[in-house]
Design a protein around this motif. Structure first.
Motif, PDB file in Angstrom:
ATOM      1  N   GLN A 102       0.825  -1.206   0.000  1.00 53.00           N
ATOM      2  CA  GLN A 102       0.000   0.000   0.000  1.00 53.00           C
ATOM      3  C   GLN A 102       0.863   1.261   0.000  1.00 53.00           C
ATOM      4  O   GLN A 102       0.541   2.249  -0.651  1.00 53.00           O
ATOM      5  CB  GLN A 102      -0.937  -0.014   1.216  1.00 53.00           C
ATOM      6  CG  GLN A 102      -1.875  -1.222   1.272  1.00 53.00           C
ATOM      7  CD  GLN A 102      -2.732  -1.337   0.034  1.00 53.00           C
ATOM      8  OE1 GLN A 102      -3.470  -0.417  -0.311  1.00 53.00           O
ATOM      9  NE2 GLN A 102      -2.636  -2.464  -0.671  1.00 53.00           N
TER      10      GLN A 102
ATOM     11  N   LEU B 208       1.923   2.082  -3.501  1.00 48.18           N
ATOM     12  CA  LEU B 208       0.873   2.731  -4.291  1.00 48.18           C
ATOM     13  C   LEU B 208       0.823   4.230  -4.011  1.00 48.18           C
ATOM     14  O   LEU B 208       0.623   5.041  -4.922  1.00 48.18           O
ATOM     15  CB  LEU B 208      -0.485   2.095  -3.988  1.00 48.18           C
ATOM     16  CG  LEU B 208      -0.683   0.646  -4.449  1.00 48.18           C
ATOM     17  CD1 LEU B 208      -2.028   0.098  -3.953  1.00 48.18           C
ATOM     18  CD2 LEU B 208      -0.614   0.553  -5.977  1.00 48.18           C
TER      19      LEU B 208
ATOM     20  N   THR C 188       2.477   7.220  -6.982  1.00 49.80           N
ATOM     21  CA  THR C 188       1.467   7.908  -7.776  1.00 49.80           C
ATOM     22  C   THR C 188       1.752   9.403  -7.860  1.00 49.80           C
ATOM     23  O   THR C 188       2.360   9.982  -6.958  1.00 49.80           O
ATOM     24  CB  THR C 188       0.067   7.698  -7.191  1.00 49.80           C
ATOM     25  OG1 THR C 188      -0.909   8.268  -8.081  1.00 49.80           O
ATOM     26  CG2 THR C 188      -0.080   8.392  -5.830  1.00 49.80           C
TER      27      THR C 188
ATOM     28  N   VAL D 114      -5.701   9.910  -6.145  1.00 49.25           N
ATOM     29  CA  VAL D 114      -5.263   8.672  -5.497  1.00 49.25           C
ATOM     30  C   VAL D 114      -4.762   8.974  -4.085  1.00 49.25           C
ATOM     31  O   VAL D 114      -5.083   8.251  -3.128  1.00 49.25           O
ATOM     32  CB  VAL D 114      -4.161   7.986  -6.333  1.00 49.25           C
ATOM     33  CG1 VAL D 114      -3.584   6.788  -5.574  1.00 49.25           C
ATOM     34  CG2 VAL D 114      -4.725   7.533  -7.678  1.00 49.25           C
TER      35      VAL D 114
ATOM     36  N   ALA E 279      -6.317   7.686  -0.582  1.00 46.76           N
ATOM     37  CA  ALA E 279      -5.479   6.998   0.397  1.00 46.76           C
ATOM     38  C   ALA E 279      -5.606   7.631   1.774  1.00 46.76           C
ATOM     39  O   ALA E 279      -5.653   6.933   2.798  1.00 46.76           O
ATOM     40  CB  ALA E 279      -4.020   7.011  -0.063  1.00 46.76           C
TER      41      ALA E 279
ATOM     42  N   GLU F 104      -8.772   6.458   3.352  1.00 47.54           N
ATOM     43  CA  GLU F 104      -8.673   5.061   3.775  1.00 47.54           C
ATOM     44  C   GLU F 104      -7.850   4.926   5.058  1.00 47.54           C
ATOM     45  O   GLU F 104      -8.211   4.152   5.959  1.00 47.54           O
ATOM     46  CB  GLU F 104      -8.080   4.209   2.656  1.00 47.54           C
ATOM     47  CG  GLU F 104      -7.703   2.787   3.054  1.00 47.54           C
ATOM     48  CD  GLU F 104      -8.852   1.898   3.484  1.00 47.54           C
ATOM     49  OE1 GLU F 104      -8.604   0.705   3.773  1.00 47.54           O
ATOM     50  OE2 GLU F 104     -10.015   2.370   3.571  1.00 47.54           O
TER      51      GLU F 104
ATOM     52  N   ASP G 223      -6.520  -0.818   2.471  1.00 43.55           N
ATOM     53  CA  ASP G 223      -6.561  -0.847   1.006  1.00 43.55           C
ATOM     54  C   ASP G 223      -6.751   0.582   0.515  1.00 43.55           C
ATOM     55  O   ASP G 223      -7.865   1.111   0.521  1.00 43.55           O
ATOM     56  CB  ASP G 223      -7.711  -1.735   0.534  1.00 43.55           C
ATOM     57  CG  ASP G 223      -7.874  -1.747  -0.989  1.00 43.55           C
ATOM     58  OD1 ASP G 223      -7.032  -1.141  -1.683  1.00 43.55           O
ATOM     59  OD2 ASP G 223      -8.851  -2.353  -1.477  1.00 43.55           O
TER      60      ASP G 223
ATOM     61  N   THR H 102      -6.897   1.825  -2.255  1.00 41.39           N
ATOM     62  CA  THR H 102      -7.744   2.000  -3.439  1.00 41.39           C
ATOM     63  C   THR H 102      -9.224   1.883  -3.086  1.00 41.39           C
ATOM     64  O   THR H 102     -10.076   2.042  -3.954  1.00 41.39           O
ATOM     65  CB  THR H 102      -7.406   0.949  -4.511  1.00 41.39           C
ATOM     66  OG1 THR H 102      -7.758  -0.359  -4.035  1.00 41.39           O
ATOM     67  CG2 THR H 102      -5.933   0.978  -4.868  1.00 41.39           C
ATOM     68  N   ARG H 103      -9.532   1.607  -1.821  1.00 37.49           N
ATOM     69  CA  ARG H 103     -10.917   1.455  -1.387  1.00 37.49           C
ATOM     70  C   ARG H 103     -11.634   2.812  -1.396  1.00 37.49           C
ATOM     71  O   ARG H 103     -11.091   3.801  -0.887  1.00 37.49           O
ATOM     72  CB  ARG H 103     -10.942   0.882   0.037  1.00 37.49           C
ATOM     73  CG  ARG H 103     -12.345   0.668   0.610  1.00 37.49           C
ATOM     74  CD  ARG H 103     -12.315   0.567   2.138  1.00 37.49           C
ATOM     75  NE  ARG H 103     -11.380  -0.404   2.658  1.00 37.49           N
ATOM     76  CZ  ARG H 103     -11.683  -1.670   2.919  1.00 37.49           C
ATOM     77  NH1 ARG H 103     -12.913  -2.100   2.700  1.00 37.49           N
ATOM     78  NH2 ARG H 103     -10.763  -2.485   3.399  1.00 37.49           N
TER      79      ARG H 103
END
Length: 408
Positions: free
Chosen positions: A266, A269, A273, A278, A282, A285, A339, A341-342
């Motif tokens: 994670q 990610l 980016t 994004v 994040a 999340e 996650d 990307t959730r």
């Protein structure tokens, strides 16, 4: 205190103990209650037995119900600790302890500086602050404590700039704020710290009444002059902003970094980016996953309320455990999994309803800049201590670490 509806005969104590092998998860007892008895009685420090609400849907329904009150002068209000109970009668009526129409009036007087458009103008200054502190880290000792070298200075510098508080006084307001928020501090010590902060802000507002600047305290001073709020209201609103504006964000920077370092996939990610959407996702999340306000949102019922097969009587206290709701599988499947990307925007880390956190837009912006910069500029950032040996801080309103040793 009334109420029926499936609660155990001997209410469990709250807050509940965390599992030290999973320190970032909600306490196992809270998660069990969400599954088995999402509306139940618990026992708090003074022997009172308010309701604990753990489901996401129940929290949203009740936190927007006008029968649910934030009035901490109600005899049934479930205070966090003895200090809060002691000072409630002498605490000015603020957005943190009033209902409409008083809350509506006060919220309107302070909303402006925290609206998205105003906060977005802070992005470049916050970026400069973050880059400067990272420069200092890279030039300083390696390893270092991320909490003191970076996590605390970022929000302290930002809130000082926004409010118009001299940053040279940050040691004073950080120490005083810590005492006020420390649930284990003697009430007299907490009262003295609170009084010192109020006297400090009162003097600043007096100065800004004569020579206003482009800052929030100057706006509050102007509203006092215009008769829109009292001097006491302005002072204590400033105190509340100063305390809330740095402690919670500092915790999210340090604990969020710990969570990401423990989930390298994670972290990658986030680090790799260049898409601000994004990064924003994040941040939400990580806010959901950690839900650092561990003492729960506190309320009291002004009228009888039936919900989920339970009857909450008028005068019953209520505690909303935000972390439990933010891991509710009905809303966040596999909520125990981080996650980035959730789609997590429905989280309740900032509370919900008319009393949700005033500074949430500022907190999001700060975290977006931090998460979008720190790991990219120091791609080899890693823990410099055994995670099992980290000491977690349970004493304040938020749940965090005493220090976070990192290296690169």
């Amino acid at each position: 205190m009334g109420g029926t509806g499936g609660q155990p005969e001997a209410p469990p104590a709250y807050p509940m103990e965390r599992d030290l092998t999973c320190p970032l998860a909600p306490p196992p007892g809270v998660r069990a209650l969400r599954a088995e008895a999402p509306l139940t009685r618990v026992r708090i420090w003074n022997g009172a037995t308010p309701w604990l609400i753990t489901r996401h849907a129940d929290q949203r329904a009740l936190l927007t119900d006008p029968r649910v009150s934030d009035d901490d002068l109600d005899p049934g209000f479930p205070y966090v600790n003895a200090h809060r109970a002691e000072i409630a009668p002498v605490t000015p009526r603020l957005i943190t302890n009033t209902d409409a129409p008083v809350h509506t009036r006060l919220r309107r007087t302070v909303n402006g500086p925290f609206l998205v458009k105003r906060i977005e103008t802070m992005r470049a200054p916050v970026q400069k602050i973050v880059d400067g502190l990272i420069d200092d880290m890279l030039d300083g000792p390696n390893p270092t404590d991320l909490l003191t070298a970076f996590a605390l200075p970022v929000p302290s510098l930002v809130i000082a700039r926004l409010l118009g508080v001299p940053y040279k006084d940050h040691d004073f307001f950080q120490k005083s704020s810590g005492i006020v928020l420390d649930g284990t501090a003697p009430p007299e010590e907490a009262r003295q710290a609170s009084g010192a902060l109020a006297a400090y802000l009162d003097e600043l507002i007096g100065e800004k009444t004569v020579t206003p600047g482009d800052d929030v305290l100057s706006e509050l001073a102007g509203r006092v002059t215009a008769g829109e709020m009292s001097r006491s209201e302005a002072v204590h609103m400033g105190v509340a902003m100063l305390i809330a504006g740095h402690e919670t964000t500092a915790t999210m920077i340090s604990l969020g970094t710990l969570a990401l370092l423990q989930h390298p996939d994670q972290l990658a990610l986030v680090r790799e980016t260049e898409d601000p959407k994004v990064i924003a996702g994040a941040v939400d999340e990580v806010l959901r996953y950690l839900s650092i306000v561990q003492t729960g949102v506190r309320r009291v019922a002004k009228e009888e309320i039936e919900i989920g097969g339970a009857v909450i009587a008028a005068g019953d206290g209520m505690i909303f455990d935000l972390h439990a709701a933010n891991w509710d599988p009905e809303v966040f499947p596999e909520g125990e999994r981080l996650d980035v990307t959730r789609p997590a925007r429905q989280h309740q880390a900032f509370g919900y309803g008319p009393h949700q956190c005033l500074g949430q837009n500022l907190a999001r912006l700060e975290l977006q800049v931090v998460y979008g910069t720190l790991y990219r500029r120091i791609p080899t950032l890693r823990l410099a201590a055994d995670p099992a040996g980290l000491e977690f801080d349970h004493t304040g309103t938020t749940y965090g670490v005493h220090s976070l040793p990192v290296a690169w």
